[in-house]
Enzyme design. Structure first.
Site, PDB file in Angstrom:
ATOM      1  N   THR A   1     -10.931   3.747   9.914  1.00  0.00           N
ATOM      2  CA  THR A   1     -10.940   3.093  10.976  1.00  0.00           C
ATOM      3  C   THR A   1     -10.549   3.558  12.351  1.00  0.00           C
ATOM      4  OG1 THR A   1      -9.000   1.992  10.270  1.00  0.00           O
ATOM      5  CG2 THR A   1     -10.796   0.951   9.674  1.00  0.00           C
TER       6      THR A   1
ATOM      7  N   LYS B   1      -7.368   8.256  -1.399  1.00  0.00           N
ATOM      8  CA  LYS B   1      -8.626   8.788  -0.587  1.00  0.00           C
ATOM      9  C   LYS B   1      -8.941   9.938  -1.340  1.00  0.00           C
ATOM     10  CE  LYS B   1      -7.979   6.394   3.899  1.00  0.00           C
ATOM     11  NZ  LYS B   1      -6.393   5.768   3.752  1.00  0.00           N
TER      12      LYS B   1
ATOM     13  N   ARG C   1       2.026  -1.529  10.824  1.00  0.00           N
ATOM     14  CA  ARG C   1       2.844  -1.349  11.921  1.00  0.00           C
ATOM     15  C   ARG C   1       3.163  -2.633  12.629  1.00  0.00           C
ATOM     16  NH1 ARG C   1       0.280   4.070  14.365  1.00  0.00           N
ATOM     17  NH2 ARG C   1      -1.276   3.079  13.134  1.00  0.00           N
TER      18      ARG C   1
ATOM     19  N   ASP D   1     -13.391  14.984  -3.661  1.00  0.00           N
ATOM     20  CA  ASP D   1     -13.608  16.277  -4.247  1.00  0.00           C
ATOM     21  C   ASP D   1     -14.984  16.350  -5.322  1.00  0.00           C
ATOM     22  OD1 ASP D   1     -12.794  18.953  -5.263  1.00  0.00           O
ATOM     23  OD2 ASP D   1     -10.727  18.373  -4.676  1.00  0.00           O
TER      24      ASP D   1
ATOM     25  N   PRO E   1     -17.056  16.189  -8.817  1.00  0.00           N
ATOM     26  CA  PRO E   1     -16.866  14.893  -9.829  1.00  0.00           C
ATOM     27  C   PRO E   1     -15.868  15.271 -10.896  1.00  0.00           C
ATOM     28  CG  PRO E   1     -19.115  15.408  -9.295  1.00  0.00           C
ATOM     29  CD  PRO E   1     -18.346  16.460  -8.403  1.00  0.00           C
TER      30      PRO E   1
ATOM     31  N   LYS F   1       0.862  -1.247  -0.013  1.00  0.00           N
ATOM     32  CA  LYS F   1      -0.062  -0.098   0.078  1.00  0.00           C
ATOM     33  C   LYS F   1       0.998   1.309   0.149  1.00  0.00           C
ATOM     34  CE  LYS F   1      -1.541   2.545   3.219  1.00  0.00           C
ATOM     35  NZ  LYS F   1      -2.191   3.320   4.519  1.00  0.00           N
TER      36      LYS F   1
ATOM     37  N   ASP G   1      -3.510   4.334  -2.041  1.00  0.00           N
ATOM     38  CA  ASP G   1      -4.522   4.553  -1.040  1.00  0.00           C
ATOM     39  C   ASP G   1      -4.544   6.219  -0.852  1.00  0.00           C
ATOM     40  OD1 ASP G   1      -6.509   4.701   0.802  1.00  0.00           O
ATOM     41  OD2 ASP G   1      -5.076   4.131   2.367  1.00  0.00           O
TER      42      ASP G   1
END
Length: 239
Positions: A124, A62, A216, A65, A67, A33, A60
């Protein structure tokens, strides 16, 4: 897939040198990732380096914004040949549809397979209390996540990111063709860190996760290779 092929190791380091050192230290890892910190530091060069080592990539970033902007970002990202790409469901129905179409067209322009677009339901690190009191969302946390996942599915998005604790519900509702990617997975021997809604790797896989994103507990371990092996054996035992 073999159980170990379902583990995506988070390359959450600040620079290219640290990233390559970690990749070289864990040659058995096939899926990495790349998040905001590393991509902002290195740009697409880190993706090129991973591809040159025949690694799969979960980009990743994310996106969240309007379209037109998320469509442009997904179109560009698809040209890198990444395997998974994230977008927030909170950008809305129109943006999700535009992103899906743009990822497909961007990959087609360079003759590549389009990435699987994965929607962020809720980070999360956010608890039910924070969802209610800080974000002012009137829904219970499981209901909110389910609504976000259904929105993603309705707009043609390939899957969702969710905590392990929501996997079973989303699998039952969204079906087996909807990819579920779970960060926040913590082996029983690992520190929880900033994760609020976690399960062990085995529990997450048994609940129906397709991929586990683990950082981690592996990368910060005194022996990353041994940590990887321990988690792989845990998953193999339930396969």
């Amino acid at each position: 897939m073999k159980p170990e092929e379902r583990i995506i190791v988070a390359l959450d380091v600040p620079d290219e040198q640290s990233a390559i050192a970690l990749v070289d230290q864990l040659p058995q890892v096939g899926f990495w990732k790349v998040g905001l910190e590393l991509f902002t530091s290195t740009g697409p060069r880190i993706l090129e380096l991973l591809k040159s080592r025949n690694k799969r990539i979960f980009l990743d970033l994310k996106f969240d914004d309007i379209p037109n902007t998320v469509a442009g970002a997904c179109r560009s990202a698809a040209r890198y040949g990444v395997d998974l790409l994230t977008i927030h469901t909170t950008c809305g129905r129109d943006a999700l549809k535009a992103a899906t179409e743009a990822a497909q067209s961007g990959a087609a322009q360079v003759g590549l397979k389009p990435p699987k677009l994965i929607a962020i339901t809720l980070l999360t690190s956010i608890s039910a209390r924070q969802l209610a009191f800080d974000l002012k969302i009137p829904l219970e946390l499981p209901e909110y996540i389910l609504e976000m996942a259904l929105l993603a599915k309705e707009t043609g998005v390939d899957g969702a990111v969710c905590s392990p604790q929501e996997v079973a519900q989303l699998r039952d509702t969204c079906g087996n063709d909807f990819l579920l990617v779970c960060p926040g997975v913590r082996p029983i021997w690992a520190d929880m860190g900033d994760q609020k809604r976690s399960l062990t790797p085995a529990q997450a896989m048994q609940a129906g996760a397709d991929y586990l994103v683990i950082g981690r507990p592996i990368t910060a371990a005194s022996d990353p290779g041994l940590a990887w092996q321990s988690i792989s054996e845990e998953l193999t035992a339930i396969a």
